[in-house]
Scaffold this motif. Structure first.
Motif, mmCIF file in Angstrom:
data_model
loop_
_atom_site.group_PDB
_atom_site.id
_atom_site.type_symbol
_atom_site.label_atom_id
_atom_site.label_comp_id
_atom_site.label_asym_id
_atom_site.label_seq_id
_atom_site.Cartn_x
_atom_site.Cartn_y
_atom_site.Cartn_z
ATOM 1 N N LEU A 67 0.822 -1.214 0.000
ATOM 2 C CA LEU A 67 0.000 0.000 0.000
ATOM 3 C C LEU A 67 0.852 1.259 0.000
ATOM 4 O O LEU A 67 0.476 2.279 -0.600
ATOM 5 N N ALA A 68 2.010 1.210 0.663
ATOM 6 C CA ALA A 68 2.901 2.371 0.731
ATOM 7 C C ALA A 68 3.893 2.401 -0.423
ATOM 8 O O ALA A 68 4.733 3.325 -0.487
ATOM 9 N N HIS A 69 3.808 1.408 -1.328
ATOM 10 C CA HIS A 69 4.779 1.285 -2.437
ATOM 11 C C HIS A 69 6.198 1.296 -1.891
ATOM 12 O O HIS A 69 7.104 1.940 -2.424
ATOM 13 N N GLU A 70 6.384 0.545 -0.811
ATOM 14 C CA GLU A 70 7.667 0.493 -0.121
ATOM 15 C C GLU A 70 8.322 -0.855 -0.373
ATOM 16 O O GLU A 70 7.685 -1.901 -0.319
ATOM 17 N N ARG A 71 9.621 -0.828 -0.635
ATOM 18 C CA ARG A 71 10.356 -2.069 -0.882
ATOM 19 C C ARG A 71 10.839 -2.637 0.456
ATOM 20 O O ARG A 71 11.892 -2.258 0.982
#
Length: 373
Positions: A351-355
Motif C-alpha cells: 500500500l505504501a509502495h515500499e520495498r
C-alpha cells in the motif's frame, strides 16, 4: 476419557470440519451445524501450504486432496511488462515435511466436500441450513428450528463475522486492510504449473494458482473499492480490463474470462483475539478467532492447526481445566499473531509502495510454521 463427551461445532469450513473429524474419531459425540444449505456450493480456489497439508494428512484426507488438487514446489516472480518476463523462480520451503509438497492449489468447494464427507464418515452428525439462535456460556444452545441442547463444549468455527464470537461477548471485529481482490476460477493454460506473482502495474499483485489438471484460480489485488453496484457482466469486464496490463500466461487467462458467474470481489479484512479464545464452555477457532489478508496464503493452514491442537488437548486430557486452556492459548496465540502481523506487514509495504524485505519475512514465517503447532 476425553475432556468432552458431546460437542457442537458451529460452522462447516476447514476449521469446523477438521475439529469434527478428529473429535468424532476420538469417540466424542459431535454435532456440526452450518447455516448454508451446502457448504461446498460457493468459492473459487484455495492455496494450501505444506503445514496445511500436514493436518490434512492427519485428518485422513491427504490422498483425496492430492488427487483433486495440483501440487508444486516453486514460486515464480514475473514483471508487469509486455512479455510477462520471468524474473525469478524460487524454491519454496516444504513446511509440512519433506514427504509433502510445498504448496497445493485446489478448488475450494472440492476441499469442503472432502472434509465434510470425512466428518460424516467419522461419525459427526451434520445439519445444513441450521444455526444456533441462542447460546449460553455453559453450553446450552437453542437452534433456529426450535430445538435445544446442552453441550460440554461449543466450538465456534463460523468464520470472519462469527455469530458465536459476538454471542459470547468478544468485541473484536475484523477491520479493513485497504485492499480488495478480484478472483476468478477458469481453465488452466498449459504454461501454468505453479503460482506466479506479478508486482506492480495497476494492481498491487496479479497472480494465479493451478487448482487441478485443467483449472486455475487467478486474482488481482487493488485498492479496496465499493464494487457492489457492478452487475456480473460489468464485474467481469472490470477484471478483464485490470488484467490487460499483465501478459505471459495472463494473456490466455484473460481470454478465458467469459463467465460472469466465475468472477467475485471481496475486500481484505483482519483481526486477532489477543488473549484466550475461550469463554466458559465455548471456544473460537479459525477465522472466528483470527484472520489476515492472504498475502502469505496461511489462512486455511492456521485454521486447520487450531482444530488439530484443540482436538489433541481435548482427547488427551480428562477434564477442561485452566491448564488445558493455557496450553491451547500458548500453542496457538503467538503463532497466529506472527502470521497475522506478517501478512499485514506485506500488505502495508504494498500500500505504501515500499520495498520491504519480502523474501526475509516470508522465510521467517515459513521456518516458524515448518515446526508442528
Amino acid at each position: 476419557m476425553p475432556a468432552v463427551r458431546n460437542v457442537l461445532v458451529v460452522g462447516g469450513g476447514a476449521a469446523g470440519a477438521a475439529a469434527a473429524i478428529l473429535l468424532a474419531e476420538g469417540g466424542v459425540t459431535v454435532d456440526l451445524v452450518d447455516l448454508k444449505p451446502d457448504v461446498a456450493a460457493l468459492g473459487s480456489g484455495i492455496t494450501l501450504q505444506g503445514n496445511a497439508l500436514r493436518v490434512l494428512r492427519e485428518l485422513g484426507v491427504w490422498k483425496k486432496v492430492e488427487a483433486e488438487g495440483y501440487a508444486f514446489d516453486t514460486l515464480g516472480l514475473r514483471a508487469p511488462d509486455p512479455a510477462g518476463t520471468l524474473i525469478a523462480e524460487l524454491t519454496d520451503i516444504r513446511t509440512g515435511g519433506a514427504d509433502l509438497p510445498a504448496t497445493l492449489g485446489m478448488y475450494r468447494p472440492a476441499l469442503a466436500r472432502i472434509l465434510i464427507g470425512r466428518a460424516a464418515e467419522a461419525g459427526a452428525r451434520i445439519r445444513f441450513g441450521t444455526r444456533p439462535a441462542g447460546l449460553t456460556l455453559d453450553g446450552e444452545v437453542t437452534f433456529s428450528d426450535g430445538g435445544k441442547q446442552r453441550y460440554d463444549l461449543v466450538i465456534g468455527a463460523d468464520g470472519l463475522h462469527s455469530w458465536t464470537r459476538r454471542q459470547v461477548g468478544v468485541d473484536v471485529e475484523p477491520e479493513p486492510v485497504g485492499m480488495g481482490i478480484w478472483r476468478t476460477f477458469t481453465r488452466r493454460p498449459p504454461s501454468v504449473t505453479r503460482t506466479d506473482l506479478y508486482y506492480g502495474g495497476p494492481a498491487y499483485i496479479a497472480g494465479y494458482c493451478p487448482t487441478g489438471p485443467d483449472s486455475i484460480y487467478a486474482y488481482l489485488v487493488e485498492d479496496a473499492q465499493d464494487r457492489s453496484r457492478l452487475s456480473p457482466a460489468e464485474a467481469m469486464a472490470t477484471m478483464r480490463e485490470l488484467a490487460g496490463a499483465y501478459h505471459g500466461p495472463w494473456d490466455e487467462i484473460r481470454e478465458s474470462l467469459t463467465d460472469p458467474a466465475r468472477v467475485n470481489y471481496t475486500v481484505f479484512e483482519s483481526h486477532l483475539i489477543d488473549g484466550p479464545w475461550h469463554r466458559g464452555n465455548v471456544v473460537l477457532i479459525g477465522d472466528a478467532a483470527h484472520s489476515c489478508p492472504p498475502t502469505l496464503a496461511q489462512g486455511a493452514a492456521q485454521a486447520l492447526e487450531d482444530a488439530s491442537v484443540l482436538a489433541e488437548l481435548l482427547l488427551r486430557e480428562d477434564a477442561r481445566t485452566e491448564d488445558l486452556w493455557r496450553e491451547f492459548t500458548g500453542r496457538r496465540l503467538d503463532r497466529a499473531r506472527t502470521v497475522v502481523e506478517a501478512s499485514l506487514q506485506l500488505a502495508r509495504w504494498q500500500l505504501a509502495h515500499e520495498r520491504g524485505d519480502v523474501p526475509g519475512l516470508m522465510a521467517r514465517v515459513a521456518h516458524l510454521v515448518a515446526e508442528p503447532a
